[in-house]
Design an enzyme around this catalytic site. Structure first.
Site, PDB file in Angstrom:
ATOM      1  N   GLU A 153      75.182  29.852  58.718  1.00 46.14           N
ATOM      2  CA  GLU A 153      75.142  29.541  60.158  1.00 46.14           C
ATOM      3  C   GLU A 153      76.547  29.351  60.720  1.00 46.14           C
ATOM      4  O   GLU A 153      76.781  29.591  61.895  1.00 46.14           O
ATOM      5  CB  GLU A 153      74.312  28.271  60.418  1.00 46.14           C
ATOM      6  CG  GLU A 153      72.874  28.591  60.759  1.00 46.14           C
ATOM      7  CD  GLU A 153      72.085  27.434  61.367  1.00 46.14           C
ATOM      8  OE1 GLU A 153      72.603  26.308  61.455  1.00 46.14           O
ATOM      9  OE2 GLU A 153      70.933  27.669  61.747  1.00 46.14           O
ATOM     10  N   HIS A 184      68.398  35.674  33.653  1.00 41.52           N
ATOM     11  CA  HIS A 184      67.236  36.490  33.294  1.00 41.52           C
ATOM     12  C   HIS A 184      66.603  37.098  34.542  1.00 41.52           C
ATOM     13  O   HIS A 184      65.441  37.494  34.518  1.00 41.52           O
ATOM     14  CB  HIS A 184      66.235  35.632  32.518  1.00 41.52           C
ATOM     15  CG  HIS A 184      66.852  35.005  31.307  1.00 41.52           C
ATOM     16  ND1 HIS A 184      66.818  35.597  30.061  1.00 41.52           N
ATOM     17  CD2 HIS A 184      67.582  33.870  31.172  1.00 41.52           C
ATOM     18  CE1 HIS A 184      67.477  34.830  29.201  1.00 41.52           C
ATOM     19  NE2 HIS A 184      67.953  33.780  29.855  1.00 41.52           N
ATOM     20  N   LYS A 244      64.263  31.424  69.070  1.00 36.80           N
ATOM     21  CA  LYS A 244      63.632  30.200  69.584  1.00 36.80           C
ATOM     22  C   LYS A 244      62.951  30.487  70.916  1.00 36.80           C
ATOM     23  O   LYS A 244      61.822  30.056  71.160  1.00 36.80           O
ATOM     24  CB  LYS A 244      64.699  29.121  69.810  1.00 36.80           C
ATOM     25  CG  LYS A 244      65.222  28.458  68.563  1.00 36.80           C
ATOM     26  CD  LYS A 244      66.087  27.272  68.975  1.00 36.80           C
ATOM     27  CE  LYS A 244      66.905  26.752  67.822  1.00 36.80           C
ATOM     28  NZ  LYS A 244      67.904  25.766  68.240  1.00 36.80           N
TER      29      LYS A 244
HETATM   30  O1  PA5 Z   1      72.921  23.235  61.652  1.00 39.14           O
HETATM   31  C1  PA5 Z   1      72.296  23.265  62.696  1.00 39.14           C
HETATM   32  O2  PA5 Z   1      72.811  22.980  63.790  1.00 39.14           O
HETATM   33  C2  PA5 Z   1      70.824  23.626  62.696  1.00 39.14           C
HETATM   34  O3  PA5 Z   1      70.412  24.061  61.447  1.00 39.14           O
HETATM   35  C3  PA5 Z   1      69.989  22.426  63.114  1.00 39.14           C
HETATM   36  O4  PA5 Z   1      70.211  21.373  62.210  1.00 39.14           O
HETATM   37  C4  PA5 Z   1      68.501  22.760  63.132  1.00 39.14           C
HETATM   38  O5  PA5 Z   1      68.277  23.856  63.976  1.00 39.14           O
HETATM   39  C5  PA5 Z   1      67.700  21.560  63.643  1.00 39.14           C
HETATM   40  O6  PA5 Z   1      68.180  21.141  64.896  1.00 39.14           O
HETATM   41  P1  PA5 Z   1      67.804  19.733  65.493  1.00 39.14           P
HETATM   42  O7  PA5 Z   1      68.418  18.668  64.647  1.00 39.14           O
HETATM   43  O8  PA5 Z   1      68.381  19.725  66.888  1.00 39.14           O
HETATM   44  O9  PA5 Z   1      66.308  19.619  65.488  1.00 39.14           O
END
Ligand code: PA5
Length: 459
Positions: A297, A327, A441
């Site tokens: 990310e 393996h 989303k």
């Molecule tokens: O690293 C990130 O920003 C994302 O993976 C969020 O943690 C994830 O989308 C969850 O978001 P939130 O804490 O707003 O529910």
């Protein structure tokens, strides 16, 4: 060995091994990047003072640590189960800490043996998985705490988990009692979950301002469930704070994050665009999963940091487990495309080890194993895999844990976070945003009938 002397080591020397042939890094390759890395380290340190890179301050936040410890202490005895509702950065760190620092059988132990509640981290909306959790804790609802974690409070997965649990608790226990079973970890001031907290009088812990989900494990997001389950969060934060001192060092030779970033970046540019993290330890496998999200990310970006130039950057992080994946994956890693950099996680000393007995005389072919321990076998296989990979000109390096404990795990987390920041800078992208997940989303909102999303979103 005193825990605070146990410093992780990045052993990158095999990337200069002659067996790698043209895939070997030379001192010239490395020195071509060191002055750039030195100035990036300096600029990160300057920017920290202006409020950027806020995750870097978490290990030093004694007030936050104390608040989490006190709160966990007050609740831990009252709970047999702790269920974390969250996803991505609001769940993976919790799983990683629990996997690394508590017994794999933790949830199966008695209350006295565990010393804390059982832990269930949902991290998905799979109905069978969620229903199974509800069935299991249903008989013990008054002794079950639900920790809903969402920075935004808008995440559809976490919101649905929470709506189900809130409704269930109110039906079974009544609104007043239900409120005592919920702890919300969310933005301190704003957001949907914050307003739910205020309205219902739920206990809450803050997600620090300016710290994104995947960089938040060392805040209340990851620390609360860890403290509830008996993990020594002081040592965890001490490990991270000590690593902070190391990764500030402008001299790359003494800075493990600089070393990791240099090696990863040079190989990425040469076509080793897959980044495999392969712990030789089941306990560290959750950390490889946590790293997979952190790296993907943070570094997988279409545009550069100015937002104007298309770069389509980012190594693909892969997790593998030694010896299990010898393996399964190693055939590909040795003989498939030479597009991977493999980072082993190795443990020098296992807290527990199991000796292999001397075999009976009817199995002479197995006699060589007799008297050795599983730990010795595991580490011999790690070295063997490394040598086999080098023979095939496949680059690899090792991050060595003297031992697995809260102190070394804290170091590892901070090391990988700091490396991610440096890699982001080397790639010229912003490691702290994630615009690529937004469209999915919005389409989900459209498919689920959210007002304002009647037309199929594009982009
Ligand atoms: O690293 C990130 O920003 C994302 O993976 C969020 O943690 C994830 O989308 C969850 O978001 P939130 O804490 O707003 O529910």
């Amino acid at each position: 060995m005193k825990a605070t002397r146990q410093i992780l080591k990045v052993d990158w020397h095999s990337v200069m091994d002659r067996r790698l042939g043209r895939h070997r890094l030379t001192s010239k390759d490395v020195s071509g990047l060191t002055s750039r890395v030195r100035s990036l380290i300096a600029s990160v340190e300057r920017e920290r003072k202006t409020g950027l890179h806020r995750y870097r301050n978490l290990p030093h936040d004694a007030v936050m640590r104390q608040a989490v410890e006190d709160f966990a202490k007050s609740l831990s005895r009252k709970a047999d189960n702790l269920v974390v509702l969250g996803i991505g950065g609001s769940a993976l760190g919790n799983i990683a800490l629990q996997t690394a620092l508590n017994s794999p059988q933790y949830n199966l132990l008695s209350r006295a043996e565990r010393g804390g509640p059982r832990l269930f981290v949902m991290d998905n909306v799979d109905p069978m998985h969620f229903a199974a959790m509800m069935e299991f804790v249903g008989g013990e609802l008054p002794r079950t705490i639900f920790n809903v974690i969402s920075k935004s409070g808008e995440t559809a997965e976490t919101a649905s988990q929470f709506l189900i649990v809130q409704n269930w608790l109110v039906r079974k226990l009544g609104a007043r009692r239900a409120a005592q079973q919920i702890v919300a970890t969310t933005d301190a001031k704003s957001g949907t979950l914050r307003s739910i907290v205020e309205k219902n009088g739920y206990a809450s812990l803050p997600v620090p301002d300016g710290v994104g989900g995947r960089f938040s494990v060392l805040s209340a997001v990851g620390l609360f469930s860890a403290a509830m389950c008996g993990i020594d969060i002081r040592s965890l934060l001490k490990g991270a704070a000590d690593m902070d001192r190391l990764v500030r060092n402008p001299d790359w030779r003494r800075n493990p994050a600089a070393q990791l970033a240099i090696v990863n970046y040079l190989y990425y540019r040469r076509g080793q665009v897959m980044s495999v993290m392969m712990p030789y330890s089941n306990a560290l496998y959750g950390l490889a999963d946590w790293y997979r999200q952190l790296w993907a990310e943070s570094l997988g970006k279409r545009f550069d940091a100015t937002g104007k130039k298309e770069v389509f950057a980012g190594p693909t992080p892969i997790k593998a487990l030694g010896t299990t994946d010898q393996h399964s994956q190693v055939q590909l890693y040795r003989e498939g495309p030479n597009d991977k950099l493999i980072t082993f996680l190795e443990v020098e000393r296992f807290d527990r080890d199991v000796r292999i007995p001397h075999g009976s005389s009817d199995a002479p072919a197995l006699a060589y194993l007799g008297g050795a321990t599983l730990g010795q076998l595991l580490n011999a296989e790690k070295r063997a895999t490394e040598m086999a990979l080098l023979e095939s000109e496949r680059p690899c390096l090792t991050i060595r844990f003297p031992q697995i404990n809260a102190y070394t795990v804290g170091q590892f987390i901070y090391l990988m976070e700091a490396t991610t920041t440096l890699m982001g800078r080397l790639l010229g992208i912003d490691p702290y945003d994630q615009p690529g997940v937004e469209l999915g989303k919005k389409i989900t909102y459209h498919l689920m009938g959210r007002p304002g999303y009647e037309k199929m979103p594009r982009g």
